[in-house]
Write an enzyme that holds these catalytic residues in place. Sequence first.
Site, PDB file in Angstrom:
ATOM      1  N   PRO A   2     -51.817 -20.711  33.344  1.00 39.67           N
ATOM      2  CA  PRO A   2     -52.837 -21.657  33.539  1.00 39.67           C
ATOM      3  C   PRO A   2     -52.511 -22.910  32.834  1.00 39.67           C
ATOM      4  O   PRO A   2     -52.003 -22.969  31.803  1.00 39.67           O
ATOM      5  CB  PRO A   2     -54.078 -20.897  32.541  1.00 39.67           C
ATOM      6  CG  PRO A   2     -53.922 -19.662  32.214  1.00 39.67           C
ATOM      7  CD  PRO A   2     -52.308 -19.614  32.327  1.00 39.67           C
ATOM      8  N   GLU A   3     -52.754 -23.999  33.664  1.00 40.72           N
ATOM      9  CA  GLU A   3     -52.327 -25.316  33.332  1.00 40.72           C
ATOM     10  C   GLU A   3     -53.519 -26.174  33.822  1.00 40.72           C
ATOM     11  O   GLU A   3     -54.430 -25.629  34.055  1.00 40.72           O
ATOM     12  CB  GLU A   3     -51.022 -25.953  33.864  1.00 40.72           C
ATOM     13  CG  GLU A   3     -49.678 -24.753  33.608  1.00 40.72           C
ATOM     14  CD  GLU A   3     -48.481 -25.357  33.552  1.00 40.72           C
ATOM     15  OE1 GLU A   3     -48.243 -26.557  33.514  1.00 40.72           O
ATOM     16  OE2 GLU A   3     -47.373 -24.427  33.461  1.00 40.72           O
ATOM     17  N   LYS A  51     -56.880 -28.857  29.170  1.00 41.97           N
ATOM     18  CA  LYS A  51     -56.947 -27.229  29.526  1.00 41.97           C
ATOM     19  C   LYS A  51     -58.337 -26.550  28.926  1.00 41.97           C
ATOM     20  O   LYS A  51     -58.389 -25.222  28.854  1.00 41.97           O
ATOM     21  CB  LYS A  51     -55.708 -26.375  29.079  1.00 41.97           C
ATOM     22  CG  LYS A  51     -54.541 -26.882  29.772  1.00 41.97           C
ATOM     23  CD  LYS A  51     -53.313 -26.168  29.668  1.00 41.97           C
ATOM     24  CE  LYS A  51     -52.349 -26.718  28.372  1.00 41.97           C
ATOM     25  NZ  LYS A  51     -51.194 -25.678  28.522  1.00 41.97           N
ATOM     26  N   ASN A 160     -46.080 -24.859  30.579  1.00 41.94           N
ATOM     27  CA  ASN A 160     -44.582 -24.440  30.561  1.00 41.94           C
ATOM     28  C   ASN A 160     -44.192 -24.971  32.098  1.00 41.94           C
ATOM     29  O   ASN A 160     -42.960 -25.272  32.190  1.00 41.94           O
ATOM     30  CB  ASN A 160     -44.396 -22.867  30.371  1.00 41.94           C
ATOM     31  CG  ASN A 160     -44.138 -22.714  28.724  1.00 41.94           C
ATOM     32  OD1 ASN A 160     -43.771 -23.683  28.145  1.00 41.94           O
ATOM     33  ND2 ASN A 160     -44.495 -21.849  28.346  1.00 41.94           N
ATOM     34  N   ARG A 241     -41.915 -20.836  24.468  1.00 44.19           N
ATOM     35  CA  ARG A 241     -41.817 -21.866  25.245  1.00 44.19           C
ATOM     36  C   ARG A 241     -40.578 -21.347  26.053  1.00 44.19           C
ATOM     37  O   ARG A 241     -39.585 -21.021  25.626  1.00 44.19           O
ATOM     38  CB  ARG A 241     -41.266 -23.107  24.443  1.00 44.19           C
ATOM     39  CG  ARG A 241     -41.134 -24.379  25.369  1.00 44.19           C
ATOM     40  CD  ARG A 241     -40.801 -25.648  24.333  1.00 44.19           C
ATOM     41  NE  ARG A 241     -39.444 -26.010  24.568  1.00 44.19           N
ATOM     42  CZ  ARG A 241     -38.911 -26.688  23.624  1.00 44.19           C
ATOM     43  NH1 ARG A 241     -39.385 -27.310  22.624  1.00 44.19           N
ATOM     44  NH2 ARG A 241     -37.804 -27.049  23.956  1.00 44.19           N
TER      45      ARG A 241
END
Length: 251
Positions: A2-3, A51, A160, A241
């Site tokens: 999810p972004e 977000k 990411n 990350r």
Amino acid sequence: MPEGDTVFHTAATLRQALVGRTLTRCDVRVPRFATADLTGQMVDEVCCRGKHLFIRVGPASIHSHLKMDGSWRVTSRPVRHDHRTRIILEANDVRAVGIDLGVLEILDRAHDGDAVAHLGPDLLGDDWDPTVAAANLTAHPDRQLAEALLDQRVLAGIGNVYCNELCFVSGRLPTAPVSAVSDPHRLVCRAHEMLWANRFRWNRCTTGDTRAGRQLWVYGRTGQECRRCGTAILFDDIGDRVTYWCPACQR
Ligand SMILES: [Zn+2]
């Protein structure tokens, strides 16, 4: 993953399903808020910021964050038992189910903005401001580019996937300092364009080519050929990350 675009699309879906309807069931499965009952209240607003997602119901605001694996589903079918379910909101035949939400809390509606007061300009917000975002990005010139792009206080909405894609289109390594970016304003505008183009799509695309297997420049493409130069895409993993890059196109 999810972004900002996923959250925007999720908010639109929830808005269409719930706004203007009175809740006939409110089942919160987070211990701290298990007794919260908004049954009988009308859903008047669904909005998002970066977000973060807010469902405003009467005096309350249901604040959620999808984090890594969360999602909201809207269905007209009965909800099956699932230990990952965090909340069920029902308005007669419509059900909104929050699954694996990284954050779920019931806030006082009048103060729900406090939960997002730390965020930088929202890439998909009405008040998106590239000048402020670019200034935030370059405020710490020695900082690693990927780290700065993922910092929601700098600009809100990048995860990411977009982080790696933006490093690629800027021609910089994720580990390069922010000061190496030749045009920070252009970079934050690219970020806005990418999220905006995907705000109603579940299959994210940054290359402009929506055909299967062609949507992304580098993300998830370890060992495959760079779309620009043919060099094999590299991958590294630093905590939560993940980085993908082309060792020839990015410096
Ligand atoms: Zn390349």
